[in-house]
Design a protein around this motif. Structure first.
Motif, PDB file in Angstrom:
ATOM      1  N   VAL A 170      -9.651  -3.981   1.391  1.00  0.00           N
ATOM      2  CA  VAL A 170     -10.887  -4.241   0.653  1.00  0.00           C
ATOM      3  C   VAL A 170     -10.690  -3.914  -0.826  1.00  0.00           C
ATOM      4  N   ALA A 171     -10.091  -2.765  -1.106  1.00  0.00           N
ATOM      5  CA  ALA A 171      -9.847  -2.386  -2.504  1.00  0.00           C
ATOM      6  C   ALA A 171      -8.955  -3.413  -3.194  1.00  0.00           C
ATOM      7  N   GLU A 172      -7.936  -3.875  -2.508  1.00  0.00           N
ATOM      8  CA  GLU A 172      -7.048  -4.878  -3.101  1.00  0.00           C
ATOM      9  C   GLU A 172      -7.759  -6.213  -3.287  1.00  0.00           C
ATOM     10  N   ARG A 173      -8.692  -6.546  -2.416  1.00  0.00           N
ATOM     11  CA  ARG A 173      -9.464  -7.783  -2.599  1.00  0.00           C
ATOM     12  C   ARG A 173     -10.310  -7.685  -3.861  1.00  0.00           C
ATOM     13  N   ILE A 174     -10.897  -6.524  -4.099  1.00  0.00           N
ATOM     14  CA  ILE A 174     -11.668  -6.306  -5.323  1.00  0.00           C
ATOM     15  C   ILE A 174     -10.774  -6.532  -6.542  1.00  0.00           C
ATOM     16  N   ARG A 175      -9.571  -6.007  -6.494  1.00  0.00           N
ATOM     17  CA  ARG A 175      -8.629  -6.164  -7.612  1.00  0.00           C
ATOM     18  C   ARG A 175      -8.205  -7.626  -7.769  1.00  0.00           C
TER      19      ARG A 175
ATOM     20  N   LEU B  70     -13.575 -11.648   4.710  1.00  0.00           N
ATOM     21  CA  LEU B  70     -14.665 -10.934   5.381  1.00  0.00           C
ATOM     22  C   LEU B  70     -14.769 -11.323   6.849  1.00  0.00           C
ATOM     23  N   THR B  71     -14.577 -12.600   7.144  1.00  0.00           N
ATOM     24  CA  THR B  71     -14.644 -13.054   8.536  1.00  0.00           C
ATOM     25  C   THR B  71     -13.585 -12.344   9.380  1.00  0.00           C
ATOM     26  N   GLY B  72     -12.372 -12.272   8.876  1.00  0.00           N
ATOM     27  CA  GLY B  72     -11.303 -11.594   9.608  1.00  0.00           C
ATOM     28  C   GLY B  72     -11.585 -10.115   9.788  1.00  0.00           C
ATOM     29  N   LEU B  73     -12.081  -9.480   8.749  1.00  0.00           N
ATOM     30  CA  LEU B  73     -12.388  -8.054   8.820  1.00  0.00           C
ATOM     31  C   LEU B  73     -13.524  -7.793   9.813  1.00  0.00           C
ATOM     32  N   MET B  74     -14.524  -8.668   9.812  1.00  0.00           N
ATOM     33  CA  MET B  74     -15.625  -8.533  10.754  1.00  0.00           C
ATOM     34  C   MET B  74     -15.112  -8.604  12.187  1.00  0.00           C
ATOM     35  N   GLU B  75     -14.211  -9.523  12.449  1.00  0.00           N
ATOM     36  CA  GLU B  75     -13.654  -9.656  13.796  1.00  0.00           C
ATOM     37  C   GLU B  75     -12.900  -8.397  14.217  1.00  0.00           C
ATOM     38  N   GLU B  76     -12.215  -7.764  13.284  1.00  0.00           N
ATOM     39  CA  GLU B  76     -11.509  -6.525  13.609  1.00  0.00           C
ATOM     40  C   GLU B  76     -12.496  -5.397  13.924  1.00  0.00           C
ATOM     41  N   HIS B  77     -13.587  -5.335  13.162  1.00  0.00           N
ATOM     42  CA  HIS B  77     -14.614  -4.331  13.458  1.00  0.00           C
ATOM     43  C   HIS B  77     -15.292  -4.626  14.798  1.00  0.00           C
ATOM     44  N   GLU B  78     -15.485  -5.899  15.114  1.00  0.00           N
ATOM     45  CA  GLU B  78     -16.079  -6.249  16.407  1.00  0.00           C
ATOM     46  C   GLU B  78     -15.208  -5.753  17.558  1.00  0.00           C
ATOM     47  N   GLU B  79     -13.902  -5.886  17.406  1.00  0.00           N
ATOM     48  CA  GLU B  79     -13.006  -5.392  18.455  1.00  0.00           C
ATOM     49  C   GLU B  79     -13.070  -3.878  18.566  1.00  0.00           C
ATOM     50  N   MET B  80     -13.095  -3.195  17.435  1.00  0.00           N
ATOM     51  CA  MET B  80     -13.177  -1.739  17.464  1.00  0.00           C
ATOM     52  C   MET B  80     -14.495  -1.287  18.089  1.00  0.00           C
ATOM     53  N   ALA B  81     -15.585  -1.982  17.770  1.00  0.00           N
ATOM     54  CA  ALA B  81     -16.888  -1.652  18.355  1.00  0.00           C
ATOM     55  C   ALA B  81     -16.873  -1.888  19.861  1.00  0.00           C
TER      56      ALA B  81
END
Length: 157
Positions: free
Chosen positions: A66-71, A138-149
């Motif tokens: 996320v930090a690198e995406r901001i950069r 964001l879509t990819g990151l959301m999917e990773e959080h969905e798996e963790m949840a």
């Protein structure tokens, strides 16, 4: 130097502000998951200690991404605890026992909050702010959080 990547300065500003909130959420979630790893007690200590370690290691990677995406879109990532606490949607701490169920419920609620925040930003980032790259990220990151949840939720059945 200004990033000339086909996205207006104004749109990059709005997107970076949303990413900064996400970065804060990830950092708080990381800290809370570390807390679970360090302070878990009970007969399932070892398995949950290892489980929480796997979780915080994934979140550590999310923070960096996320930090690198901001950069990449031409802004600086907020990088102080004060900034993170001001930007986050999550609570820093909640009262509970240091058992697996207490930690899991707390962390699950936080993952679900992050998922909802990300989901709410995917289309606006692409459609309103012309940043398909961040929308895809964001879509990819959301999917990773969905798996963790899902993994957390499975412990509560």
């Amino acid at each position: 130097m200004d990033a000339k990547i086909g996205i207006t300065k104004e749109n990059r500003q709005v997107v970076s502000e949303q990413l900064a909130k996400l970065l804060a959420d990830e950092y708080i979630l990381y800290t809370k998951t570390r807390n679970a790893h360090w302070n878990i007690e009970g007969e399932d200590f070892l398995s949950k200690h290892k489980f929480f370690q796997e979780q915080y290691e994934k979140i550590d990677d999310f923070i960096d991404r996320v930090a690198e995406r901001i950069r990449k879109i031409g802004h600086y990532a907020p990088a102080t605890l004060k900034n993170f606490l001001a930007l986050t949607h999550l609570t820093e701490y909640s009262e509970r026992k240091n058992d697996s169920i207490g930690f899991i419920r707390d962390l699950l609620a936080d993952h679900e909050t992050v998922i909802e925040f990300i989901r709410g930003n995917i289309d606006p980032v692409a459609n309103d702010h012309s940043d398909a790259g961040t929308s895809d990220f964001l879509t990819g990151l959301m999917e990773e959080h969905e798996e963790m949840a899902w993994f957390l939720r499975a412990h509560l059945k």
